[in-house]
Write a protein that holds these residues in place. Structure first.
Motif, PDB file in Angstrom:
ATOM      1  N   ALA A  82      13.213  90.320  50.459  1.00 14.61           N
ATOM      2  CA  ALA A  82      14.447  91.106  50.574  1.00 14.61           C
ATOM      3  C   ALA A  82      15.046  91.292  49.173  1.00 14.61           C
ATOM      4  O   ALA A  82      16.116  90.756  48.863  1.00 14.61           O
ATOM      5  CB  ALA A  82      15.431  90.421  51.503  1.00 14.61           C
ATOM      6  N   PRO A  83      14.372  92.044  48.315  1.00 15.12           N
ATOM      7  CA  PRO A  83      14.771  92.128  46.901  1.00 15.12           C
ATOM      8  C   PRO A  83      16.166  92.703  46.646  1.00 15.12           C
ATOM      9  O   PRO A  83      16.902  92.189  45.805  1.00 15.12           O
ATOM     10  CB  PRO A  83      13.685  93.002  46.277  1.00 15.12           C
ATOM     11  CG  PRO A  83      13.066  93.742  47.426  1.00 15.12           C
ATOM     12  CD  PRO A  83      13.151  92.822  48.583  1.00 15.12           C
ATOM     13  N   MET A  84      16.549  93.764  47.345  1.00 14.73           N
ATOM     14  CA  MET A  84      17.866  94.354  47.096  1.00 14.73           C
ATOM     15  C   MET A  84      18.982  93.406  47.514  1.00 14.73           C
ATOM     16  O   MET A  84      19.979  93.236  46.799  1.00 14.73           O
ATOM     17  CB  MET A  84      18.004  95.701  47.819  1.00 14.73           C
ATOM     18  CG  MET A  84      17.239  96.820  47.157  1.00 14.73           C
ATOM     19  SD  MET A  84      17.665  98.465  47.812  1.00 14.73           S
ATOM     20  CE  MET A  84      17.073  98.318  49.500  1.00 14.73           C
ATOM     21  N   VAL A 112      18.697  98.241  55.588  1.00 13.92           N
ATOM     22  CA  VAL A 112      18.245  96.939  56.093  1.00 13.92           C
ATOM     23  C   VAL A 112      16.823  96.690  55.599  1.00 13.92           C
ATOM     24  O   VAL A 112      15.961  97.567  55.655  1.00 13.92           O
ATOM     25  CB  VAL A 112      18.274  96.922  57.634  1.00 13.92           C
ATOM     26  CG1 VAL A 112      17.578  95.679  58.175  1.00 13.92           C
ATOM     27  CG2 VAL A 112      19.704  96.989  58.140  1.00 13.92           C
ATOM     28  N   GLU A 113      16.588  95.490  55.088  1.00 15.27           N
ATOM     29  CA  GLU A 113      15.253  95.086  54.650  1.00 15.27           C
ATOM     30  C   GLU A 113      14.665  94.153  55.720  1.00 15.27           C
ATOM     31  O   GLU A 113      14.735  92.938  55.618  1.00 15.27           O
ATOM     32  CB  GLU A 113      15.333  94.382  53.296  1.00 15.27           C
ATOM     33  CG  GLU A 113      15.860  95.302  52.185  1.00 15.27           C
ATOM     34  CD  GLU A 113      16.093  94.555  50.879  1.00 15.27           C
ATOM     35  OE1 GLU A 113      15.266  94.716  49.950  1.00 15.27           O
ATOM     36  OE2 GLU A 113      17.094  93.826  50.783  1.00 15.27           O
ATOM     37  N   ALA A 114      14.124  94.761  56.749  1.00 14.55           N
ATOM     38  CA  ALA A 114      13.579  93.986  57.867  1.00 14.55           C
ATOM     39  C   ALA A 114      12.196  93.447  57.518  1.00 14.55           C
ATOM     40  O   ALA A 114      11.432  94.079  56.794  1.00 14.55           O
ATOM     41  CB  ALA A 114      13.508  94.851  59.120  1.00 14.55           C
ATOM     42  N   SER A 115      11.886  92.268  58.027  1.00 14.56           N
ATOM     43  CA  SER A 115      10.583  91.656  57.763  1.00 14.56           C
ATOM     44  C   SER A 115      10.168  90.799  58.949  1.00 14.56           C
ATOM     45  O   SER A 115      11.005  90.152  59.591  1.00 14.56           O
ATOM     46  CB  SER A 115      10.662  90.782  56.508  1.00 14.56           C
ATOM     47  OG  SER A 115       9.491  89.995  56.353  1.00 14.56           O
ATOM     48  N   ASP A 116       8.881  90.776  59.220  1.00 15.67           N
ATOM     49  CA  ASP A 116       8.395  89.915  60.301  1.00 15.67           C
ATOM     50  C   ASP A 116       8.168  88.474  59.824  1.00 15.67           C
ATOM     51  O   ASP A 116       7.641  87.644  60.551  1.00 15.67           O
ATOM     52  CB  ASP A 116       7.122  90.478  60.939  1.00 15.67           C
ATOM     53  CG  ASP A 116       6.032  90.807  59.928  1.00 15.67           C
ATOM     54  OD1 ASP A 116       6.118  90.318  58.772  1.00 15.67           O
ATOM     55  OD2 ASP A 116       5.105  91.562  60.262  1.00 15.67           O
TER      56      ASP A 116
END
Length: 268
Positions: free
Chosen positions: A96-98, A150-154
């Motif tokens: 989630a860099p930002m 949104v920086e979504a990630s599994d």
């Protein structure tokens, strides 16, 4: 008599057109009366990033950094100092860099100093990151100083102790406001599709969390010590919010006295 009928029909026609216009305007008005207010909804639609494209076996092979209390080489660390004690959190800059860059920039600038936990809901979350304490102000130092998506990630989920960014529910509305997931009750019943989750995350949700927020809010950190402070903040007395009526405004708000960067990250 015919003339009167024509006039009557004309009036009815005008009224029908006017009603149609009103209905169109109503249907397209904003869903929120205050779209600038950044909130964390307890009933957000549940999605899990790109996890729906993976099989259970593939999901179970994912690296799940929240499940370790150690700060890895590719992670950052901060300490949120509050009037009730310290909360140590590790951050995930590669996932989630930002969110992480914005948070670290603001922490270094002292933006979070003297912020209140202005929205507190026991068995849900505690929210801060707005110097006004109203939930209507935020700041971005990334994305050309504009709110971001949104920086979504599994690999990251709203398990107990997760650090996530609040947003308005609209695209590109994440910035400085954040919340820490506090719920300590078994949350597995809230999971709509267990097949979209790694098995270890399903197990983690038995210890608490808010899976209904997955995919709708950026998870960018995890509490590694100080959860008892989070619980204490969440247990504080609250009153009705004057704007929304929600029972979430602390009677005696806990203050963030500072956010120190224990381990930073080079985003260049």
């Amino acid at each position: 008599m015919k003339k009167n009928n024509v006039i009557l029909l004309s009036i009815i026609g005008v009224l029908v057109v006017a009603l149609a216009v009103v209905l169109v305007i109503f249907a397209n008005r904003p869903k929120s009366d205050n779209s600038s207010t950044t909130q964390t909804e307890q009933t957000a639609s549940q999605t899990t990033g790109s996890s729906s494209q993976k099989s259970q076996a593939e999901l179970d092979k994912l690296d799940l950094p929240q499940l370790s209390s150690k700060v890895a080489e590719d992670e950052a660390e901060v300490k949120i100092q509050t009037s009730e004690g310290d909360i140590a959190i590790k951050l995930f800059p590669k996932i989630a860099p930002m969110a992480v860059e914005n948070f670290l920039n603001l922490a270094k600038d002292g933006y979070y100093n003297n912020n209140k936990f202005f929205r507190v809901i026991k068995n849900f979350m505690i929210q801060s990151g707005d110097p006004t304490g109203q939930g209507t102000s935020s700041k971005s130092t990334v994305n050309n100083n504009q709110p971001f998506a949104v920086e979504a990630s599994d690999k990251l989920y709203n398990i107990r102790g997760a650090l996530s960014l609040a947003n308005t529910g609209q695209p590109n509305s994440s910035s400085s406001q954040f919340f820490i997931v506090q719920n300590a009750q078994d949350a597995t019943a809230q999971i709509q599709d267990p097949g979209k989750y790694p098995t270890k995350i399903l197990d983690a949700y038995k210890q608490g969390g808010t899976p209904q927020l997955d995919g709708s809010y950026t998870v960018f950190g995890q509490v590694i010590s100080g959860l008892e402070v989070v619980d204490k903040i969440a247990s504080g007395e609250v009153k009705a919010n004057p704007s929304s009526g929600e029972q979430s405004s602390p009677v005696n708000p806990v203050t963030i006295t500072g956010v120190s960067v224990v381990k930073g990250w080079d985003f260049k």
